[in-house]
Design an enzyme around this catalytic site. Structure first.
Site, PDB file in Angstrom:
ATOM      1  N   CYS A 388     -66.649 -81.053  18.485  1.00 57.57           N
ATOM      2  CA  CYS A 388     -66.895 -82.310  19.188  1.00 57.57           C
ATOM      3  C   CYS A 388     -68.303 -82.844  18.882  1.00 57.57           C
ATOM      4  O   CYS A 388     -68.506 -83.417  17.829  1.00 57.57           O
ATOM      5  CB  CYS A 388     -66.641 -82.155  20.687  1.00 57.57           C
ATOM      6  N   HIS A 519     -61.432 -80.377  20.701  1.00 57.49           N
ATOM      7  CA  HIS A 519     -61.893 -79.044  21.134  1.00 57.49           C
ATOM      8  C   HIS A 519     -60.824 -77.993  20.843  1.00 57.49           C
ATOM      9  O   HIS A 519     -59.993 -77.707  21.710  1.00 57.49           O
ATOM     10  CB  HIS A 519     -62.189 -79.049  22.633  1.00 57.49           C
ATOM     11  N   GLU A 521     -61.035 -74.962  20.880  1.00 55.01           N
ATOM     12  CA  GLU A 521     -61.179 -73.771  21.740  1.00 55.01           C
ATOM     13  C   GLU A 521     -60.235 -73.787  22.946  1.00 55.01           C
ATOM     14  O   GLU A 521     -59.996 -72.749  23.546  1.00 55.01           O
ATOM     15  CB  GLU A 521     -62.634 -73.605  22.190  1.00 55.01           C
TER      16      GLU A 521
HETATM   17  N1  GLN Z   1     -71.201 -86.527  23.742  1.00 58.98           N
HETATM   18  C1  GLN Z   1     -70.152 -86.700  22.780  1.00 58.98           C
HETATM   19  C2  GLN Z   1     -69.175 -87.770  23.199  1.00 58.98           C
HETATM   20  O1  GLN Z   1     -69.069 -88.098  24.366  1.00 58.98           O
HETATM   21  C3  GLN Z   1     -69.435 -85.394  22.507  1.00 58.98           C
HETATM   22  C4  GLN Z   1     -68.689 -84.869  23.691  1.00 58.98           C
HETATM   23  C5  GLN Z   1     -68.330 -83.422  23.577  1.00 58.98           C
HETATM   24  O2  GLN Z   1     -68.903 -82.661  22.802  1.00 58.98           O
HETATM   25  N2  GLN Z   1     -67.380 -82.990  24.370  1.00 58.98           N
HETATM   26  O3  GLN Z   1     -68.466 -88.320  22.395  1.00 58.98           O
END
Ligand code: GLN
Length: 544
Positions: A388, A519, A521
């Site tokens: 992410c 994600h 994970e």
């Molecule tokens: N801050 C980034 C976004 O909002 C990544 C979010 C995250 O890593 N879950 O797009």
């Protein structure tokens, strides 16, 4: 189907002794007896979901398939049960009250006086029963957050009492307790457990089973003492000593016959427990093989003097699953990225690791240091995996240093940036203007198409995948072509090709340099590790 059965798991003495893992382990045992099981988590706080809380307050936010932002225990349930759980399986005080108030406003209570008791516990029971029905579960586990004796969870315990009153033979109460061995006394003490049992009695509940957490297994004398003073038989006091792996817990409980005891309490047919596959997995986790050292680079999360690794729990577990599948042992080291911002020489420490992982995150603290670490991993051919934010920062690094966009960044950090290669998604802008933050990110499962001949496609062995998301920003469409021209491959995109979901370098350029907007994970399971974690660890294990 026979009448559905319910098991409430409540905590005595203190928090942090592993109620989530205990509930998950019970679920695994019953599932391995062939029962259809589901699990519910109740968090007593007012927040409607876990999404608005700071990681230092709450640890990881686990995202369900349908996008609900929940407690990390939901992740434990999914991992131990191997089930995908819907949002009805998670509730907070805020969520319950929100629904009661909505119904009141809609005249669904038909003009009567709506009261804290019984209407709030009744809404809790309604949700529990709905979750049971959605899953078609024979056994529904309900973990009540917090500790007995707190104000916060009293209405949930009242729901347990009411449900037990309605169907006395279909509801079991399991209390997870803790037996300290004070250093200066040198003896295991049962008194706090006795007090917890009495507290439980004061809300009209009696534990059917006590899981006795302690540093070491309980002796018969302690079991008998707890039995006498907590009003149960000694064989219903289950030893729950500290273990080196959480995946050991179901096996340990079975040593004391927990599964059969639960069946007996609930009047379920007694069936053999088949944990053989699980046992094989646990063996691999414990024996491991060669050690692979992974640096997890990010900003540090502190609670007082303690670092909170709970924030990355799903990442940690995903690593263990992948390592077991590869007969490797993985060691994670948490490296603070902030010092890299002032001391470039410190980046050299990354050479001591077989791989670098950057997990998800928000905000600007430590970000320049992370970008420097990604740059170092790319140039020194250290396997890199970005999740992410870790993918967005990979794109920024590449844009700055390979595509010629000096100062490229994300508009999350600088709204006026000359090159916002990561930008807010158009539908998110409006929400931010209205300060509409709760549950409004791009959340939950979305499909992703994989490009032929890429690292990602080879890892998955498929053309289309589904993964869970939690973000507001994305790769800015205006920069995609230019970044691709500089050599970065967007190997996974939304099926309409609008959103970039995976970025990578070809294997000819780098042993493993890949980031995902989603994600992964959240989808790794002990018995089915996530293909990208496996691919990353494999590359890391081959690092020279
Ligand atoms: N801050 C980034 C976004 O909002 C990544 C979010 C995250 O890593 N879950 O797009």
């Amino acid at each position: 189907m026979a009448t559905p059965k319910y098991i409430f798991v409540v905590g005595g003495v203190m928090s942090g002794i592993g109620k989530g893992v205990a509930s998950s382990a019970i679920g695994r045992i019953l599932k391995s007896k062939g029962f259809k099981v589901t699990a519910i988590k109740i968090d007593p706080y007012i927040n409607v979901d876990a999404g608005t809380m700071n990681p230092t307050e709450h640890g990881e936010v686990f995202v369900l398939e349908d996008g609900y932002e929940t407690d990390q225990d939901m992740g434990n349930y999914e991992r131990f049960l191997g089930e995908t759980l819907p949002s009805i399986n998670y509730m907070t005080t805020g969520r319950v009250y929100q629904e009661v108030i909505r119904k009141e406003r809609n005249l669904e209570y038909k003009g009567r006086n709506v009261q804290v008791v019984p209407d709030v516990p009744q809404e809790v029971i309604r949700r529990i029963e709905e979750a049971q029905q959605v899953a078609g579960a024979e056994v529904t586990l309900i973990e009540v957050g917090g500790t007995i004796g707190e104000y916060e969870n009293i209405l949930f315990l009242e729901a347990a009492r009411m449900l037990k009153h309605k169907s006395p033979h279909d509801v079991a109460v399991v209390m997870l307790s803790y037996l300290p061995i004070p250093g200066n006394v040198g003896e295991m003490k049962t008194k706090p457990t006795q007090h917890a049992s009495r507290e439980l009695g004061s809300v009209g509940l009696q534990a059917d089973i006590i899981l006795a957490r302690a540093e070491v297994p309980l002796d018969q004398k302690r079991k008998e003492k707890i039995a006498l003073f907590c009003n149960i038989s000694p064989d219903r006091v289950i030893s729950a000593p500290d273990v080196s792996s959480i995946y050991d817990v179901p096996l340990n409980y079975e040593k004391d016959g927990l599964g059969d005891t639960l069946c007996e309490v609930l009047g379920l047919p007694v069936r053999p427990t088949d944990l053989s596959e699980w046992e094989a997995f646990v063996k691999k986790v414990k024996n491991g093989g060669r050690e692979v050292n992974i640096a997890v680079v990010g900003k540090y999360f502190m609670s007082g003097d303690y670092v909170l690794s709970d924030v990355y729990i799903s990442v940690i577990e995903s690593m263990k699953h992948a390592a077991a599948a590869l007969d490797l042992k993985v060691k994670l080291s948490y490296l603070d990225s902030e010092p890299y911002e002032t001391d470039v020489a410190k980046l050299q420490e990354l050479k001591n690791y077989d791989g670098v992982l950057v997990p998800g995150g928000f905000g600007s603290r430590g970000v320049e240091g992370i970008i420097a670490a990604i740059n170092f991993a790319r140039e020194n051919k250290i396997p890199y995996f970005g999740l992410c934010y870790g993918m967005q920062l990979l794109v920024i690094e590449y844009a700055r240093n390979k595509a010629g966009f000096a100062g490229a960044t994300t508009s999350e950090i600088n709204k006026e940036a000359a090159h916002p290669v990561i930008d807010i998604m158009p539908d998110q802008k409006d929400k931010m203007l209205k300060a509409d933050y709760g549950g409004t990110m791009r959340l939950g499962t979305y499909p992703c198409a994989l490009k032929e001949g890429t690292v990602a496609q080879a890892a998955y062995g498929k053309k289309e995948i589904s993964e869970r998301h939690r973000h507001r920003y994305e790769v800015n469409p205006e920069y995609i072509k230019k970044i691709e021209a500089a050599g970065l491959v967007f190997s996974g995109t939304s099926p309409d090709n609008r959103l970039m979901e995976i970025a990578e370098l070809p294997q000819s350029e780098h042993p493993f340099f890949l980031g995902t907007q989603f994600h992964p994970e959240f989808l790794s399971r002990p018995l089915s590790p996530h293909p990208l974690f496996v691919a990353f660890l494999k590359a890391a294990s081959q690092k020279k």
